[in-house]
Design a protein around this motif. Structure first.
Motif, PDB file in Angstrom:
ATOM      1  N   ARG A   1     -24.507  12.108 -26.777  1.00 24.46           N
ATOM      2  CA  ARG A   1     -25.281  13.355 -26.716  1.00 24.46           C
ATOM      3  C   ARG A   1     -24.860  14.192 -25.514  1.00 24.46           C
ATOM      4  O   ARG A   1     -24.656  13.664 -24.419  1.00 24.46           O
ATOM      5  N   GLU A   2     -24.777  15.513 -25.735  1.00 23.02           N
ATOM      6  CA  GLU A   2     -24.334  16.413 -24.681  1.00 23.02           C
ATOM      7  C   GLU A   2     -25.412  17.392 -24.245  1.00 23.02           C
ATOM      8  O   GLU A   2     -25.147  18.295 -23.466  1.00 23.02           O
ATOM      9  N   ASN A   3     -26.636  17.236 -24.772  1.00 23.70           N
ATOM     10  CA  ASN A   3     -27.755  18.042 -24.295  1.00 23.70           C
ATOM     11  C   ASN A   3     -28.999  17.167 -24.287  1.00 23.70           C
ATOM     12  O   ASN A   3     -28.960  16.027 -24.762  1.00 23.70           O
ATOM     13  N   PRO A   4     -30.114  17.620 -23.705  1.00 25.64           N
ATOM     14  CA  PRO A   4     -31.299  16.763 -23.590  1.00 25.64           C
ATOM     15  C   PRO A   4     -31.826  16.318 -24.954  1.00 25.64           C
ATOM     16  O   PRO A   4     -31.733  17.036 -25.951  1.00 25.64           O
ATOM     17  N   GLY A   5     -32.397  15.125 -24.978  1.00 28.06           N
ATOM     18  CA  GLY A   5     -32.971  14.585 -26.207  1.00 28.06           C
ATOM     19  C   GLY A   5     -32.725  13.098 -26.300  1.00 28.06           C
ATOM     20  O   GLY A   5     -32.101  12.487 -25.426  1.00 28.06           O
ATOM     21  N   PHE A   6     -33.237  12.502 -27.376  1.00 30.77           N
ATOM     22  CA  PHE A   6     -33.021  11.074 -27.583  1.00 30.77           C
ATOM     23  C   PHE A   6     -31.518  10.786 -27.683  1.00 30.77           C
ATOM     24  O   PHE A   6     -30.777  11.532 -28.328  1.00 30.77           O
ATOM     25  N   PRO A   7     -31.041   9.712 -27.042  1.00 33.60           N
ATOM     26  CA  PRO A   7     -29.613   9.373 -27.161  1.00 33.60           C
ATOM     27  C   PRO A   7     -29.266   8.945 -28.575  1.00 33.60           C
ATOM     28  O   PRO A   7     -30.110   8.416 -29.311  1.00 33.60           O
ATOM     29  N   TYR A   8     -28.016   9.182 -28.948  1.00 34.17           N
ATOM     30  CA  TYR A   8     -27.539   8.790 -30.268  1.00 34.17           C
ATOM     31  C   TYR A   8     -27.018   7.354 -30.242  1.00 34.17           C
ATOM     32  O   TYR A   8     -27.142   6.640 -29.259  1.00 34.17           O
ATOM     33  N   TYR A   9     -26.384   6.963 -31.311  1.00 38.96           N
ATOM     34  CA  TYR A   9     -26.051   5.587 -31.616  1.00 38.96           C
ATOM     35  C   TYR A   9     -24.581   5.481 -31.995  1.00 38.96           C
ATOM     36  O   TYR A   9     -23.867   6.487 -32.091  1.00 38.96           O
ATOM     37  N   ALA A  10     -24.148   4.271 -32.252  1.00 34.99           N
ATOM     38  CA  ALA A  10     -22.844   4.035 -32.861  1.00 34.99           C
ATOM     39  C   ALA A  10     -23.061   3.674 -34.324  1.00 34.99           C
ATOM     40  O   ALA A  10     -24.124   3.158 -34.699  1.00 34.99           O
TER      41      ALA A  10
ATOM     42  N   GLU B   1     -27.558   0.372 -26.023  1.00 34.84           N
ATOM     43  CA  GLU B   1     -26.563  -0.307 -26.867  1.00 34.84           C
ATOM     44  C   GLU B   1     -27.158  -0.404 -28.267  1.00 34.84           C
ATOM     45  O   GLU B   1     -27.778  -1.395 -28.630  1.00 34.84           O
ATOM     46  N   ALA B   2     -26.954   0.644 -29.044  1.00 35.80           N
ATOM     47  CA  ALA B   2     -27.614   0.765 -30.341  1.00 35.80           C
ATOM     48  C   ALA B   2     -26.613   1.115 -31.434  1.00 35.80           C
ATOM     49  O   ALA B   2     -25.698   1.915 -31.213  1.00 35.80           O
ATOM     50  N   PHE B   3     -26.799   0.502 -32.591  1.00 30.90           N
ATOM     51  CA  PHE B   3     -25.977   0.758 -33.780  1.00 30.90           C
ATOM     52  C   PHE B   3     -26.921   0.992 -34.946  1.00 30.90           C
ATOM     53  O   PHE B   3     -27.940   0.320 -35.066  1.00 30.90           O
ATOM     54  N   GLU B   4     -26.575   1.949 -35.805  1.00 32.74           N
ATOM     55  CA  GLU B   4     -27.370   2.206 -36.999  1.00 32.74           C
ATOM     56  C   GLU B   4     -26.437   2.363 -38.194  1.00 32.74           C
ATOM     57  O   GLU B   4     -25.406   3.030 -38.088  1.00 32.74           O
ATOM     58  N   TRP B   5     -26.819   1.757 -39.319  1.00 34.00           N
ATOM     59  CA  TRP B   5     -26.016   1.886 -40.524  1.00 34.00           C
ATOM     60  C   TRP B   5     -26.831   1.462 -41.738  1.00 34.00           C
ATOM     61  O   TRP B   5     -27.965   0.988 -41.597  1.00 34.00           O
ATOM     62  N   VAL B   6     -26.279   1.675 -42.923  1.00 31.89           N
ATOM     63  CA  VAL B   6     -26.944   1.321 -44.174  1.00 31.89           C
ATOM     64  C   VAL B   6     -26.325   0.032 -44.701  1.00 31.89           C
ATOM     65  O   VAL B   6     -25.103  -0.050 -44.891  1.00 31.89           O
ATOM     66  N   ALA B   7     -27.153  -0.971 -44.934  1.00 24.69           N
ATOM     67  CA  ALA B   7     -26.663  -2.292 -45.313  1.00 24.69           C
ATOM     68  C   ALA B   7     -25.802  -2.243 -46.570  1.00 24.69           C
ATOM     69  O   ALA B   7     -24.752  -2.884 -46.646  1.00 24.69           O
ATOM     70  N   GLU B   8     -26.247  -1.470 -47.553  1.00 24.91           N
ATOM     71  CA  GLU B   8     -25.538  -1.455 -48.835  1.00 24.91           C
ATOM     72  C   GLU B   8     -24.201  -0.717 -48.750  1.00 24.91           C
ATOM     73  O   GLU B   8     -23.330  -0.920 -49.599  1.00 24.91           O
ATOM     74  N   VAL B   9     -24.029   0.139 -47.751  1.00 23.26           N
ATOM     75  CA  VAL B   9     -22.780   0.890 -47.598  1.00 23.26           C
ATOM     76  C   VAL B   9     -21.762   0.108 -46.786  1.00 23.26           C
ATOM     77  O   VAL B   9     -20.563   0.087 -47.101  1.00 23.26           O
ATOM     78  N   THR B  10     -22.214  -0.539 -45.720  1.00 28.91           N
ATOM     79  CA  THR B  10     -21.311  -1.298 -44.841  1.00 28.91           C
ATOM     80  C   THR B  10     -21.880  -2.702 -44.646  1.00 28.91           C
ATOM     81  O   THR B  10     -22.374  -3.051 -43.568  1.00 28.91           O
ATOM     82  N   PRO B  11     -21.826  -3.541 -45.660  1.00 25.36           N
ATOM     83  CA  PRO B  11     -22.495  -4.844 -45.580  1.00 25.36           C
ATOM     84  C   PRO B  11     -21.883  -5.793 -44.555  1.00 25.36           C
ATOM     85  O   PRO B  11     -22.575  -6.673 -44.030  1.00 25.36           O
ATOM     86  N   GLY B  12     -20.589  -5.641 -44.255  1.00 24.29           N
ATOM     87  CA  GLY B  12     -19.945  -6.592 -43.351  1.00 24.29           C
ATOM     88  C   GLY B  12     -20.228  -6.371 -41.883  1.00 24.29           C
ATOM     89  O   GLY B  12     -19.939  -7.244 -41.056  1.00 24.29           O
ATOM     90  N   LEU B  13     -20.805  -5.217 -41.527  1.00 22.75           N
ATOM     91  CA  LEU B  13     -20.998  -4.916 -40.107  1.00 22.75           C
ATOM     92  C   LEU B  13     -22.054  -5.806 -39.462  1.00 22.75           C
ATOM     93  O   LEU B  13     -21.965  -6.109 -38.268  1.00 22.75           O
ATOM     94  N   ARG B  14     -23.006  -6.262 -40.234  1.00 22.02           N
ATOM     95  CA  ARG B  14     -24.097  -7.043 -39.639  1.00 22.02           C
ATOM     96  C   ARG B  14     -23.572  -8.293 -38.945  1.00 22.02           C
ATOM     97  O   ARG B  14     -24.009  -8.627 -37.835  1.00 22.02           O
ATOM     98  N   ALA B  15     -22.637  -8.989 -39.566  1.00 21.12           N
ATOM     99  CA  ALA B  15     -22.116 -10.220 -38.969  1.00 21.12           C
ATOM    100  C   ALA B  15     -21.442  -9.941 -37.632  1.00 21.12           C
ATOM    101  O   ALA B  15     -21.604 -10.693 -36.664  1.00 21.12           O
ATOM    102  N   ALA B  16     -20.693  -8.843 -37.554  1.00 18.12           N
ATOM    103  CA  ALA B  16     -19.999  -8.505 -36.311  1.00 18.12           C
ATOM    104  C   ALA B  16     -20.994  -8.115 -35.226  1.00 18.12           C
ATOM    105  O   ALA B  16     -20.849  -8.509 -34.060  1.00 18.12           O
ATOM    106  N   VAL B  17     -22.012  -7.359 -35.596  1.00 16.58           N
ATOM    107  CA  VAL B  17     -23.008  -6.914 -34.625  1.00 16.58           C
ATOM    108  C   VAL B  17     -23.805  -8.105 -34.101  1.00 16.58           C
ATOM    109  O   VAL B  17     -24.033  -8.250 -32.893  1.00 16.58           O
TER     110      VAL B  17
END
Length: 261
Positions: free
Chosen positions: A32-41, A69-85
Motif C-alpha cells: 500500500r502506498e497511501n493510508p489504510g489497511f495494509p494489503y496482502y500477498a 505477514e498475510a496471504f489471501e486466496w481462493v481455495a478452489e482456484v489455487t488449491p496447492g498454495l495451502r500446503a506451501a503456506v
C-alpha cells in the motif's frame, strides 16, 4: 466469464489503485502506498505452484516492510498454495465465499439508528470507519481512532474514493451522530466485494450489520454491479448473509502469522 473468474480478477485488480506490486514468481505482494489497511500477498496467476521457499521470501519482504505477514486466496482456484503456506509456518483460516443471487433480502427495522450510504462530506464518515476498527479489536476509543484516521489521511483517501465512485460506504448512525456500524465496498468493472462490516460491541445483536450490508448491496446494484460477493467470518455469520440472498460459491483462505511467530 463465471462469477469465480470475475472475483479472481477483482482480487488482483482492485489493490492496484492504492498499492504497488512486487512479484515473487508464483506469488504477488501488494504494498500500500497511501493510508489504510495494509494489503496482502496472493497468487500471481502465472500458473506455477508456489513452494515453501517462495512463501518464505514473501514473508521476509513483509517483515522488512513492517506489514502483516498475510496471504489471501481462493481455495478452489489455487488449491496447492495451502500446503506451501502452512509449510512456512502460517496459520490458515477458512471463510465461506458468498455471492449475491438476485435482489437483496428485505429491509430490516433499525429504530436505534438511521442506516444510510455516506457522502464524501458526511460528518459521520470518520466515526463509521472507526466503528469497523473498533469492531475488529483495534485499541483506543472510537473517537480516538476516528481522530487518528483523520490525522493520517485515511479518511480523506476514503472520501476521495467516494467522490470518484470507486468506493461506497454505509453506516448505521444515531440521531446524535454516533456511528454504530460501518462497512464498505469498492466497485470495479461491475464487480464489488463487501468488506469490513463491523458493529461496535455495545450495539451488537440489533440487526445493524444486516442493514448496513443490505444498504451496500442496494447501492452497488444501483451503480451497475452485477457480481457482488463477500467472505463471511464463519458459518454463523454466513447464515445472516444468506438471509440477504448471498449463496455459497467457494472458500476464501486467509493465512497469517500466529502470535510469537
Amino acid at each position: 466469464m463465471t462469477s469465480l473468474e470475475n472475483i479472481e480478477r477483482y482480487y488482483d485488480d482492485v489493490p492496484r489503485a492504492a498499492a504497488r506490486v512486487e512479484e515473487f514468481g508464483p506469488l504477488r505482494l501488494f504494498v500500500r502506498e497511501n493510508p489504510g489497511f495494509p494489503y496482502y500477498a496472493r497468487p500471481a496467476g502465472s500458473g506455477g505452484e508456489a513452494s515453501v521457499a517462495d512463501v518464505d521470501k514473501v514473508r521476509a519482504r513483509q517483515r522488512e516492510l513492517g506489514v502483516p505477514e498475510a496471504f489471501e486466496w481462493v481455495a478452489e482456484v489455487t488449491p496447492g498454495l495451502r500446503a506451501a503456506v502452512e509449510g512456512s509456518g502460517l496459520t490458515v483460516s477458512e471463510h465461506p465465499l458468498m455471492v449475491l443471487a438476485g435482489e437483496p433480502g428485505p429491509a430490516a427495522d433499525t429504530p436505534d439508528a438511521e442506516v444510510r450510504v455516506l457522502a464524501a462530506d458526511d460528518p459521520a464518515l470518520a466515526l463509521a470507519l472507526a466503528a469497523t476498527h473498533v469492531a475488529f479489536g483495534a485499541s483506543g476509543s472510537q473517537q480516538e481512532i476516528a481522530d487518528r484516521l483523520t490525522a493520517d489521511g485515511a479518511v480523506e483517501v476514503v472520501a476521495a474514493g467516494i467522490r470518484s465512485g470507486r468506493r461506497i460506504v454505509a453506516a448505521a448512525v444515531t440521531a446524535d451522530g454516533q456511528a454504530l456500524c460501518g462497512g464498505s465496498c469498492m466497485p470495479l468493472e461491475g464487480v464489488a466485494e463487501i468488506g469490513g462490516v463491523g458493529t461496535v460491541p455495545a450495539a451488537r445483536r440489533r440487526g445493524l450489520a444486516y442493514a448496513v450490508t443490505r444498504a451496500l448491496a442496494v447501492a452497488a446494484g444501483e451503480g451497475g454491479v452485477h457480481t457482488l460477493f463477500l467472505s463471511a467470518e464463519d458459518e454463523a455469520v454466513a447464515r445472516m448473509y444468506a438471509r440477504l440472498g448471498f449463496v455459497p460459491l467457494a472458500t476464501a483462505l486467509i493465512a497469517e502469522a500466529g502470535e510469537g511467530e
